[in-house]
Design a protein around this motif. Sequence first.
Motif, PDB file in Angstrom:
ATOM      1  N   TYR A 148       0.850  -1.186   0.000  1.00 20.35           N
ATOM      2  CA  TYR A 148       0.000   0.000   0.000  1.00 20.35           C
ATOM      3  C   TYR A 148       0.888   1.240   0.000  1.00 20.35           C
ATOM      4  O   TYR A 148       1.667   1.464   0.934  1.00 20.35           O
ATOM      5  N   PHE A 149       0.762   2.073  -1.059  1.00 22.01           N
ATOM      6  CA  PHE A 149       1.545   3.293  -1.196  1.00 22.01           C
ATOM      7  C   PHE A 149       0.635   4.507  -0.955  1.00 22.01           C
ATOM      8  O   PHE A 149      -0.442   4.618  -1.534  1.00 22.01           O
ATOM      9  N   ALA A 150       1.079   5.407  -0.084  1.00 21.76           N
ATOM     10  CA  ALA A 150       0.340   6.638   0.181  1.00 21.76           C
ATOM     11  C   ALA A 150       1.339   7.728   0.543  1.00 21.76           C
ATOM     12  O   ALA A 150       2.464   7.443   0.981  1.00 21.76           O
ATOM     13  N   ARG A 151       0.909   8.974   0.367  1.00 21.16           N
ATOM     14  CA  ARG A 151       1.835  10.092   0.622  1.00 21.16           C
ATOM     15  C   ARG A 151       2.165  10.224   2.095  1.00 21.16           C
ATOM     16  O   ARG A 151       3.320  10.428   2.474  1.00 21.16           O
ATOM     17  N   THR A 152       1.153  10.118   2.944  1.00 19.56           N
ATOM     18  CA  THR A 152       1.364  10.225   4.384  1.00 19.56           C
ATOM     19  C   THR A 152       0.433   9.243   5.082  1.00 19.56           C
ATOM     20  O   THR A 152      -0.503   8.703   4.480  1.00 19.56           O
ATOM     21  N   GLU A 153       0.661   9.033   6.374  1.00 21.45           N
ATOM     22  CA  GLU A 153      -0.226   8.167   7.144  1.00 21.45           C
ATOM     23  C   GLU A 153      -1.637   8.748   7.200  1.00 21.45           C
ATOM     24  O   GLU A 153      -2.624   8.014   7.162  1.00 21.45           O
ATOM     25  N   GLU A 154      -1.745  10.070   7.260  1.00 25.61           N
ATOM     26  CA  GLU A 154      -3.055  10.712   7.303  1.00 25.61           C
ATOM     27  C   GLU A 154      -3.836  10.478   6.009  1.00 25.61           C
ATOM     28  O   GLU A 154      -5.067  10.412   6.017  1.00 25.61           O
ATOM     29  N   ASP A 155      -3.115  10.345   4.899  1.00 23.74           N
ATOM     30  CA  ASP A 155      -3.771  10.140   3.602  1.00 23.74           C
ATOM     31  C   ASP A 155      -4.122   8.676   3.343  1.00 23.74           C
ATOM     32  O   ASP A 155      -4.816   8.380   2.363  1.00 23.74           O
ATOM     33  N   ALA A 156      -3.641   7.766   4.163  1.00 27.85           N
ATOM     34  CA  ALA A 156      -3.783   6.335   3.906  1.00 27.85           C
ATOM     35  C   ALA A 156      -5.094   5.808   4.492  1.00 27.85           C
ATOM     36  O   ALA A 156      -5.150   5.363   5.647  1.00 27.85           O
ATOM     37  N   ALA A 157      -6.159   5.841   3.703  1.00 28.97           N
ATOM     38  CA  ALA A 157      -7.461   5.355   4.162  1.00 28.97           C
ATOM     39  C   ALA A 157      -7.383   3.873   4.508  1.00 28.97           C
ATOM     40  O   ALA A 157      -6.714   3.099   3.817  1.00 28.97           O
ATOM     41  N   PHE A 158      -8.029   3.481   5.585  1.00 20.76           N
ATOM     42  CA  PHE A 158      -8.156   2.099   6.046  1.00 20.76           C
ATOM     43  C   PHE A 158      -6.850   1.504   6.591  1.00 20.76           C
ATOM     44  O   PHE A 158      -6.798   0.310   6.884  1.00 20.76           O
ATOM     45  N   LEU A 159      -5.825   2.317   6.731  1.00 20.24           N
ATOM     46  CA  LEU A 159      -4.565   1.776   7.235  1.00 20.24           C
ATOM     47  C   LEU A 159      -4.701   1.194   8.643  1.00 20.24           C
ATOM     48  O   LEU A 159      -4.187   0.089   8.902  1.00 20.24           O
ATOM     49  N   PRO A 160      -5.404   1.851   9.585  1.00 21.18           N
ATOM     50  CA  PRO A 160      -5.571   1.239  10.918  1.00 21.18           C
ATOM     51  C   PRO A 160      -6.281  -0.115  10.854  1.00 21.18           C
ATOM     52  O   PRO A 160      -5.903  -1.054  11.578  1.00 21.18           O
ATOM     53  N   LEU A 161      -7.291  -0.235  10.012  1.00 20.82           N
ATOM     54  CA  LEU A 161      -8.007  -1.502   9.871  1.00 20.82           C
ATOM     55  C   LEU A 161      -7.092  -2.600   9.357  1.00 20.82           C
ATOM     56  O   LEU A 161      -7.081  -3.726   9.874  1.00 20.82           O
ATOM     57  N   LEU A 162      -6.303  -2.285   8.343  1.00 27.49           N
ATOM     58  CA  LEU A 162      -5.398  -3.275   7.761  1.00 27.49           C
ATOM     59  C   LEU A 162      -4.316  -3.681   8.766  1.00 27.49           C
ATOM     60  O   LEU A 162      -3.946  -4.854   8.843  1.00 27.49           O
ATOM     61  N   ARG A 163      -3.795  -2.709   9.515  1.00 23.55           N
ATOM     62  CA  ARG A 163      -2.782  -3.025  10.518  1.00 23.55           C
ATOM     63  C   ARG A 163      -3.337  -3.933  11.611  1.00 23.55           C
ATOM     64  O   ARG A 163      -2.630  -4.767  12.160  1.00 23.55           O
ATOM     65  N   ASP A 164      -4.628  -3.764  11.888  1.00 28.48           N
ATOM     66  CA  ASP A 164      -5.263  -4.580  12.922  1.00 28.48           C
ATOM     67  C   ASP A 164      -5.563  -5.987  12.421  1.00 28.48           C
ATOM     68  O   ASP A 164      -5.366  -6.963  13.149  1.00 28.48           O
ATOM     69  N   ARG A 165      -6.048  -6.107  11.167  1.00 27.67           N
ATOM     70  CA  ARG A 165      -6.543  -7.395  10.672  1.00 27.67           C
ATOM     71  C   ARG A 165      -5.465  -8.264  10.027  1.00 27.67           C
ATOM     72  O   ARG A 165      -5.499  -9.485  10.152  1.00 27.67           O
ATOM     73  N   CYS A 166      -4.548  -7.671   9.275  1.00 32.00           N
ATOM     74  CA  CYS A 166      -3.549  -8.502   8.578  1.00 32.00           C
ATOM     75  C   CYS A 166      -2.173  -7.843   8.596  1.00 32.00           C
ATOM     76  O   CYS A 166      -1.599  -7.570   7.538  1.00 32.00           O
ATOM     77  N   PRO A 167      -1.631  -7.564   9.785  1.00 33.67           N
ATOM     78  CA  PRO A 167      -0.366  -6.829   9.871  1.00 33.67           C
ATOM     79  C   PRO A 167       0.813  -7.539   9.222  1.00 33.67           C
ATOM     80  O   PRO A 167       1.700  -6.889   8.659  1.00 33.67           O
ATOM     81  N   GLU A 168       0.815  -8.876   9.287  1.00 29.44           N
ATOM     82  CA  GLU A 168       1.955  -9.616   8.736  1.00 29.44           C
ATOM     83  C   GLU A 168       1.936  -9.666   7.213  1.00 29.44           C
ATOM     84  O   GLU A 168       2.949  -9.986   6.569  1.00 29.44           O
ATOM     85  N   LYS A 169       0.799  -9.331   6.607  1.00 30.23           N
ATOM     86  CA  LYS A 169       0.684  -9.362   5.146  1.00 30.23           C
ATOM     87  C   LYS A 169       0.696  -7.967   4.533  1.00 30.23           C
ATOM     88  O   LYS A 169       0.701  -7.820   3.318  1.00 30.23           O
TER      89      LYS A 169
ATOM     90  N   HIS B 128       2.289  -4.302   3.730  1.00 28.15           N
ATOM     91  CA  HIS B 128       3.533  -3.553   3.544  1.00 28.15           C
ATOM     92  C   HIS B 128       3.126  -2.107   3.252  1.00 28.15           C
ATOM     93  O   HIS B 128       2.754  -1.778   2.120  1.00 28.15           O
ATOM     94  N   ALA B 129       3.164  -1.261   4.272  1.00 28.44           N
ATOM     95  CA  ALA B 129       2.746   0.133   4.130  1.00 28.44           C
ATOM     96  C   ALA B 129       3.953   0.973   3.732  1.00 28.44           C
ATOM     97  O   ALA B 129       4.941   1.049   4.464  1.00 28.44           O
ATOM     98  N   ASN B 130       3.854   1.599   2.572  1.00 26.33           N
ATOM     99  CA  ASN B 130       4.944   2.415   2.038  1.00 26.33           C
ATOM    100  C   ASN B 130       4.468   3.864   1.980  1.00 26.33           C
ATOM    101  O   ASN B 130       3.731   4.254   1.072  1.00 26.33           O
ATOM    102  N   LEU B 131       4.890   4.648   2.961  1.00 27.69           N
ATOM    103  CA  LEU B 131       4.378   6.007   3.108  1.00 27.69           C
ATOM    104  C   LEU B 131       5.446   7.029   2.744  1.00 27.69           C
ATOM    105  O   LEU B 131       6.559   6.993   3.273  1.00 27.69           O
ATOM    106  N   GLY B 132       5.082   7.925   1.811  1.00 28.44           N
ATOM    107  CA  GLY B 132       5.965   9.031   1.473  1.00 28.44           C
ATOM    108  C   GLY B 132       7.234   8.643   0.745  1.00 28.44           C
ATOM    109  O   GLY B 132       8.209   9.394   0.801  1.00 28.44           O
ATOM    110  N   VAL B 133       7.251   7.502   0.064  1.00 26.11           N
ATOM    111  CA  VAL B 133       8.466   7.092  -0.644  1.00 26.11           C
ATOM    112  C   VAL B 133       8.509   7.743  -2.022  1.00 26.11           C
ATOM    113  O   VAL B 133       7.473   8.017  -2.637  1.00 26.11           O
ATOM    114  N   SER B 134       9.712   8.006  -2.512  1.00 26.48           N
ATOM    115  CA  SER B 134       9.883   8.642  -3.815  1.00 26.48           C
ATOM    116  C   SER B 134       9.513   7.669  -4.933  1.00 26.48           C
ATOM    117  O   SER B 134       9.405   6.450  -4.724  1.00 26.48           O
ATOM    118  N   ARG B 135       9.336   8.200  -6.136  1.00 21.87           N
ATOM    119  CA  ARG B 135       8.978   7.346  -7.271  1.00 21.87           C
ATOM    120  C   ARG B 135      10.070   6.324  -7.568  1.00 21.87           C
ATOM    121  O   ARG B 135       9.784   5.171  -7.889  1.00 21.87           O
TER     122      ARG B 135
END
Length: 316
Positions: free
Chosen positions: A138-159, A161-168
């Motif tokens: 999951y690629f997003a500019r910031t944690e605030e912009d990443a919709a559903f990130l808390p849900l995903l971290r809760d339900r399937c954290p081991e699967k 891969h949150a990539n926040l604010g990474v360059s192209r």
Amino acid sequence: MALIDVVVSRIVEETPTVKTFYLTEPDGTPIGSYSPGAHIDVVGPTAITRQYSLCSRPDGQESFAVAVKREEASRGGSAALHDLKVGDALQISEPRNLLAIDQDATHHVLIAAGIGITPMLSMARYMDVNDIPFDLHYFARTEEDAAFLPLLRDRCPEKLHANLGVSRDRQADLLDEAFTAMPAGAHVYVCGPQGFMDKVVELAEKHVPADAVHFEAFHATDQPDAAENTAFEVELEGETYEVPADKSIAEVLVENGADIDTSCEEGICGTCIMQVICGTPEHRDNVLTKSEKESGELITVCVSRTRDPKLVLDYY
């Protein structure tokens, strides 16, 4: 296409620009389930029809949910939906799925950027509870912009891969690492901005066949001016019709009584796909896969054409 009357039963603000709208039957009866990755047409308050991926529990029956990002350059669709209130009425289509989980894959690699997380959320939730192997990048500019990130971290954290604010450039490196690590028989699924998806597809096809890469786009391809088109004939069920330069195949067939469903009329929803019996399509859509286009067996008749004198079609 028949539409279903629904009401907004709940609204959740996921990020400063994304809201989730829960839609239920007006009388409270179960709305039904859908296959993970499916989307629906939503006819908004301004009568504009847009396509949105379903992101509620695929096996749930009570409501459908769509997450809508308010676009700065909105043509009236997302802005109008963001003004909805609980109890407001809408119309939706039956779910359609262009991003279905491939049953032959041994592993599934889900790639999402921005609001492209919506179809991936339903697929991830389904695969997680059914013990189907997958990874979600999951690629997003910031944690605030990443919709559903808390849900995903809760339900399937081991699967996840949150990539926040990474360059192209770093995005490409991370994707290449993910594709290199895929087991044999894996399939890739991607949704996000068009430029991002183009890059993902390009990188993925270095590791897996084109038909193992699945994508969903909700932005139309720029179409040539009608002055650049050439007239041709189209045959359906033994009847032949003239398609002029300023009309689509779908328009001509519908005018002549053919039972052709259309929705977006921009080549992104897949409603109007037909089978090609004879002729070479000139694909102008953003819905058929690379392999489907190369086969020449399918065409989206709302935008695509042919340079052949005649195209013979059948219902799909």
